[in-house]
Design a protein around this motif. Structure first.
Motif, PDB file in Angstrom:
ATOM      1  N   LYS A   1      -6.913  -3.593  -0.354  1.00  0.00           N
ATOM      2  CA  LYS A   1      -6.000  -2.900   0.560  1.00  0.00           C
ATOM      3  C   LYS A   1      -6.341  -1.414   0.639  1.00  0.00           C
ATOM      4  O   LYS A   1      -6.275  -0.792   1.711  1.00  0.00           O
ATOM      5  N   THR A   2      -6.723  -0.837  -0.527  1.00  0.00           N
ATOM      6  CA  THR A   2      -7.049   0.588  -0.560  1.00  0.00           C
ATOM      7  C   THR A   2      -8.365   0.878   0.130  1.00  0.00           C
ATOM      8  O   THR A   2      -8.460   1.786   0.964  1.00  0.00           O
TER       9      THR A   2
ATOM     10  N   ASP B   1      -1.406   4.818  -3.902  1.00  0.00           N
ATOM     11  CA  ASP B   1      -2.743   4.258  -3.666  1.00  0.00           C
ATOM     12  C   ASP B   1      -3.652   5.253  -2.952  1.00  0.00           C
ATOM     13  O   ASP B   1      -4.822   5.411  -3.322  1.00  0.00           O
TER      14      ASP B   1
ATOM     15  N   LEU C   1       0.857  -1.184   0.000  1.00  0.00           N
ATOM     16  CA  LEU C   1       0.000   0.000   0.000  1.00  0.00           C
ATOM     17  C   LEU C   1       0.894   1.235   0.000  1.00  0.00           C
ATOM     18  O   LEU C   1       1.667   1.454   0.946  1.00  0.00           O
TER      19      LEU C   1
END
Length: 302
Positions: free
Chosen positions: A281-282, A139, A94
């Protein structure tokens, strides 16, 4: 047939500015990237990059291929993110961007986030200038204002109000100002970065906004360093409340001129590229920030 991965790697090398930096970013050996770039050029029958010891320069056909390679790279990212969503796994690297001042709040949050999601590795990039999220493959960026960019999505995290504070030791030594205009006689700590100098503090009076010029012994381009100086008793500081929250909670800094209203703070946003498939993940990180800091509906930049 061309290898799509080779095209994506070519785009990454150009974006990174060198094979060495691309190798670090992709976590692989330089020789591996060199061979894959050479294989792509061999398959195309054309040189894409003129190499030198100092820099890389795109050839004419390299410029044309790069435009398509970037699209392929984004498509590969979308496919990977789609797979992540399908598997419901929060994992991967990330990449987060924030200002130098924001690190005081962001680093503890990142430590908590990685403890919640141990399969995520965070790369924190701290910059005073606004980064290009797409070009630099960021990100999520934490910004003090949204940008007029339709390719980005913003989630408001907080209103980020300011407060005027000082150490009890400073006030015991220099006295406590009772009006905003009395700040002229005090040592004030000033944020300064290049040509921008915040030595005009604005207040809201009964007849509207008014400005008080201030001066003092220190001008620093880092909010965290200014908070440290204020806690050490150097002078009076105007700062976003969140940046001085820990020192205020410990009593190292106390509010000054609380009866003198300040203008609304500049809102803080989590900004990320608009994508058809947002990586787990974002989305997990943005949801985490909203849970810790605030919660607003998403909005596209226009």
């Amino acid at each position: 047939m061309l290898n799509p991965q080779h095209l994506a790697i070519f785009a990454t090398i150009v974006q990174a500015g060198s094979i060495s930096r691309a190798a670090i970013q992709l976590r692989c050996g330089k020789s591996v990237l060199s061979r894959q770039l050479a294989r792509l050029e061999q398959d195309l029958g054309a040189r894409l990059i003129q190499r030198s010891t100092r820099r890389l320069a795109l050839t004419e056909i390299g410029e044309l291929v790069l435009q398509e390679a970037r699209q392929i790279g984004r498509a590969l990212d979308n496919i990977e993110q789609l797979a992540d969503q399908h598997q419901q796994q929060v994992r991967g690297v990330l990449r987060v961007s924030c200002s130098m001042a924001g690190r005081r709040r962001m680093v503890p949050l990142l430590a908590e986030f990685t403890a919640l999601y141990p399969q995520v590795k965070v790369t924190l990039q701290m910059e005073e200038h606004l980064v290009d999220l797409i070009a630099e493959q960021i990100d999520v960026a934490i910004r003090a204002a949204p940008l007029a960019d339709s390719s980005l999505i913003a989630r408001k995290l907080s209103d980020n109000p300011s407060v005027i504070v000082a150490a009890p030791a400073y006030l015991a030594r220099a006295g406590t100002p009772q009006t905003a205009h009395e700040l002229r006689a005090h040592a004030c700590l000033i944020y300064a970065n290049g040509d921008y100098v915040a030595d005009q503090w604005v207040f809201i009076g009964a007849d509207g906004p008014y400005t008080v010029p201030v001066d003092g012994p220190l001008r620093i381009n880092d909010g965290g360093a200014l908070v440290t100086a204020a806690a050490a008793g150097v002078g009076i500081l105007r700062v976003p409340r969140a940046l001085a929250a820990e020192e205020m909670a410990r009593g190292e800094l106390v509010p000054v001129l609380a009866h003198c209203p300040l203008p609304p703070g500049t809102p803080v946003y989590a900004v990320y590229p608009a994508r058809e498939f947002l990586a787990m993940k974002t989305s997990a990180f943005v949801d985490f920030l909203l849970a810790r800091i605030g919660d607003q509906k998403p909005s596209a930049h226009t």
